[in-house]
Design a protein around this motif. Structure first.
Motif, PDB file in Angstrom:
ATOM      1  N   SER A  31       0.818  -1.220   0.000  1.00  0.00           N
ATOM      2  CA  SER A  31       0.000   0.000   0.000  1.00  0.00           C
ATOM      3  C   SER A  31       0.848   1.264   0.000  1.00  0.00           C
ATOM      4  CB  SER A  31      -0.925   0.020   1.216  1.00  0.00           C
ATOM      5  OG  SER A  31      -1.851  -1.016   1.138  1.00  0.00           O
ATOM      6  N   SER A  32       2.050   1.181   0.522  1.00  0.00           N
ATOM      7  CA  SER A  32       2.915   2.359   0.587  1.00  0.00           C
ATOM      8  C   SER A  32       3.604   2.664  -0.739  1.00  0.00           C
ATOM      9  CB  SER A  32       3.965   2.173   1.687  1.00  0.00           C
ATOM     10  OG  SER A  32       4.902   1.174   1.308  1.00  0.00           O
ATOM     11  N   VAL A  40      -5.758  -6.404  -1.737  1.00  0.00           N
ATOM     12  CA  VAL A  40      -6.520  -7.485  -1.113  1.00  0.00           C
ATOM     13  C   VAL A  40      -5.688  -8.761  -1.187  1.00  0.00           C
ATOM     14  CG1 VAL A  40      -7.794  -8.095  -3.219  1.00  0.00           C
ATOM     15  CG2 VAL A  40      -8.756  -8.666  -0.980  1.00  0.00           C
ATOM     16  N   VAL A  41      -5.725  -9.563  -0.134  1.00  0.00           N
ATOM     17  CA  VAL A  41      -5.070 -10.867  -0.106  1.00  0.00           C
ATOM     18  C   VAL A  41      -6.134 -11.899   0.248  1.00  0.00           C
ATOM     19  CG1 VAL A  41      -3.283 -12.307   0.955  1.00  0.00           C
ATOM     20  CG2 VAL A  41      -2.860  -9.873   0.599  1.00  0.00           C
ATOM     21  N   ALA A  42      -6.169 -12.988  -0.551  1.00  0.00           N
ATOM     22  CA  ALA A  42      -7.161 -14.048  -0.352  1.00  0.00           C
ATOM     23  C   ALA A  42      -6.469 -15.384  -0.164  1.00  0.00           C
ATOM     24  CB  ALA A  42      -8.091 -14.128  -1.562  1.00  0.00           C
ATOM     25  N   ASP A  43      -7.138 -16.293   0.544  1.00  0.00           N
ATOM     26  CA  ASP A  43      -6.612 -17.648   0.668  1.00  0.00           C
ATOM     27  C   ASP A  43      -7.089 -18.492  -0.513  1.00  0.00           C
ATOM     28  OD1 ASP A  43      -9.248 -18.423   1.162  1.00  0.00           O
ATOM     29  OD2 ASP A  43      -8.885 -19.016   3.234  1.00  0.00           O
ATOM     30  N   LYS A  44      -6.775 -19.783  -0.506  1.00  0.00           N
ATOM     31  CA  LYS A  44      -7.096 -20.653  -1.636  1.00  0.00           C
ATOM     32  C   LYS A  44      -8.596 -20.850  -1.842  1.00  0.00           C
ATOM     33  CE  LYS A  44      -6.704 -25.004   0.891  1.00  0.00           C
ATOM     34  NZ  LYS A  44      -6.050 -26.306   0.932  1.00  0.00           N
ATOM     35  N   HIS A  45      -9.392 -20.496  -0.853  1.00  0.00           N
ATOM     36  CA  HIS A  45     -10.845 -20.625  -0.957  1.00  0.00           C
ATOM     37  C   HIS A  45     -11.512 -19.312  -1.348  1.00  0.00           C
ATOM     38  CE1 HIS A  45     -10.444 -24.578   0.795  1.00  0.00           C
ATOM     39  NE2 HIS A  45      -9.773 -24.058   1.805  1.00  0.00           N
ATOM     40  N   GLY A  46     -10.717 -18.268  -1.557  1.00  0.00           N
ATOM     41  CA  GLY A  46     -11.267 -16.967  -1.904  1.00  0.00           C
ATOM     42  C   GLY A  46     -11.715 -16.156  -0.709  1.00  0.00           C
ATOM     43  N   LEU A  47     -11.317 -16.587   0.472  1.00  0.00           N
ATOM     44  CA  LEU A  47     -11.680 -15.857   1.689  1.00  0.00           C
ATOM     45  C   LEU A  47     -10.672 -14.740   1.948  1.00  0.00           C
ATOM     46  CD1 LEU A  47     -12.627 -18.874   3.956  1.00  0.00           C
ATOM     47  CD2 LEU A  47     -14.161 -17.378   2.649  1.00  0.00           C
ATOM     48  N   THR A  48     -11.153 -13.633   2.412  1.00  0.00           N
ATOM     49  CA  THR A  48     -10.315 -12.458   2.642  1.00  0.00           C
ATOM     50  C   THR A  48      -9.385 -12.674   3.827  1.00  0.00           C
ATOM     51  OG1 THR A  48     -12.121 -11.071   1.865  1.00  0.00           O
ATOM     52  CG2 THR A  48     -10.341  -9.977   3.050  1.00  0.00           C
ATOM     53  N   LEU A  49      -8.096 -12.490   3.591  1.00  0.00           N
ATOM     54  CA  LEU A  49      -7.115 -12.502   4.676  1.00  0.00           C
ATOM     55  C   LEU A  49      -6.780 -11.081   5.106  1.00  0.00           C
ATOM     56  CD1 LEU A  49      -4.713 -15.304   3.424  1.00  0.00           C
ATOM     57  CD2 LEU A  49      -6.576 -15.476   5.082  1.00  0.00           C
ATOM     58  N   HIS A  58     -14.871  -8.187  -0.071  1.00  0.00           N
ATOM     59  CA  HIS A  58     -15.617  -9.003  -1.036  1.00  0.00           C
ATOM     60  C   HIS A  58     -14.834  -9.248  -2.323  1.00  0.00           C
ATOM     61  CE1 HIS A  58     -19.035  -8.831   1.570  1.00  0.00           C
ATOM     62  NE2 HIS A  58     -19.026  -7.510   1.554  1.00  0.00           N
ATOM     63  N   ALA A  59     -13.873  -8.401  -2.606  1.00  0.00           N
ATOM     64  CA  ALA A  59     -13.079  -8.544  -3.830  1.00  0.00           C
ATOM     65  C   ALA A  59     -12.195  -9.789  -3.799  1.00  0.00           C
ATOM     66  CB  ALA A  59     -12.219  -7.305  -4.045  1.00  0.00           C
ATOM     67  N   ALA A  60     -11.921 -10.317  -2.625  1.00  0.00           N
ATOM     68  CA  ALA A  60     -11.051 -11.493  -2.502  1.00  0.00           C
ATOM     69  C   ALA A  60     -11.595 -12.668  -3.307  1.00  0.00           C
ATOM     70  CB  ALA A  60     -10.891 -11.885  -1.041  1.00  0.00           C
ATOM     71  N   VAL A 104      -4.665  -2.598  -6.698  1.00  0.00           N
ATOM     72  CA  VAL A 104      -5.284  -1.577  -7.537  1.00  0.00           C
ATOM     73  C   VAL A 104      -4.396  -0.345  -7.501  1.00  0.00           C
ATOM     74  CG1 VAL A 104      -7.317  -0.146  -7.949  1.00  0.00           C
ATOM     75  CG2 VAL A 104      -7.580  -2.456  -6.989  1.00  0.00           C
ATOM     76  N   LYS A 105      -4.029   0.127  -8.708  1.00  0.00           N
ATOM     77  CA  LYS A 105      -3.205   1.330  -8.835  1.00  0.00           C
ATOM     78  C   LYS A 105      -3.940   2.342  -9.687  1.00  0.00           C
ATOM     79  CE  LYS A 105       1.200   0.956  -9.314  1.00  0.00           C
ATOM     80  NZ  LYS A 105       2.550   0.697  -9.837  1.00  0.00           N
ATOM     81  N   THR A 106      -3.696   3.610  -9.430  1.00  0.00           N
ATOM     82  CA  THR A 106      -4.243   4.640 -10.300  1.00  0.00           C
ATOM     83  C   THR A 106      -3.449   4.640 -11.596  1.00  0.00           C
ATOM     84  OG1 THR A 106      -2.824   6.308  -9.296  1.00  0.00           O
ATOM     85  CG2 THR A 106      -5.057   6.122  -8.428  1.00  0.00           C
ATOM     86  N   ALA A 107      -4.120   4.975 -12.695  1.00  0.00           N
ATOM     87  CA  ALA A 107      -3.453   5.007 -13.992  1.00  0.00           C
ATOM     88  C   ALA A 107      -2.408   6.117 -14.001  1.00  0.00           C
ATOM     89  CB  ALA A 107      -4.460   5.226 -15.105  1.00  0.00           C
TER      90      ALA A 107
END
Length: 108
Positions: A31-32, A40-49, A58-60, A104-107
């Motif tokens: 983020s810095s 966002v970081v997700a595990d193998k099941h799509g759950l948010t870490l 929800h994006a995970a 996600v980065k700004t253009a």
């Protein structure tokens, strides 16, 4: 979708910190980086870490599902990276072991 684009500084942070640091530390470090507005970081099941910025938890599930489909298209043992670009943002998604990272980065 450009599956070959890999921003080196993000991969170094992801691969360099994920095994030695907490998910929160990885998210803070990424983020810095300049122009990063969400992570966002997700595990193998799509759950948010963890998530921060403009990305909610929800994006995970979406980034995990995207990587599942990208892996189905690849014959390579190395997981592909996916980049989605718009006029205002770039979304970078990659996978390492059982974790999926969305940035996600700004253009520019």
């Amino acid at each position: 979708i450009n599956a070959e684009y890999r921003p080196p500084h993000l991969l170094i942070l992801f691969y360099g910190f994920i095994m030695e640091a907490s998910v929160e530390t990885v998210i803070e470090n990424i983020s810095s980086q300049p122009s990063v507005v969400g992570v966002v970081v997700a595990d193998k099941h799509g759950l948010t870490l963890g998530s921060t910025g403009c990305v909610d938890g929800h994006a995970a599930a979406y980034v995990s599902a995207l990587m599942v489909r990208a892996n189905e298209l690849s014959d390579d043992a190395t997981p592909p990276s996916v980049t989605i670009e718009s006029d205002t943002k770039t979304i970078f998604v990659t996978q390492k072991d059982e974790l999926t990272l969305g940035v996600v980065k700004t253009a520019i």
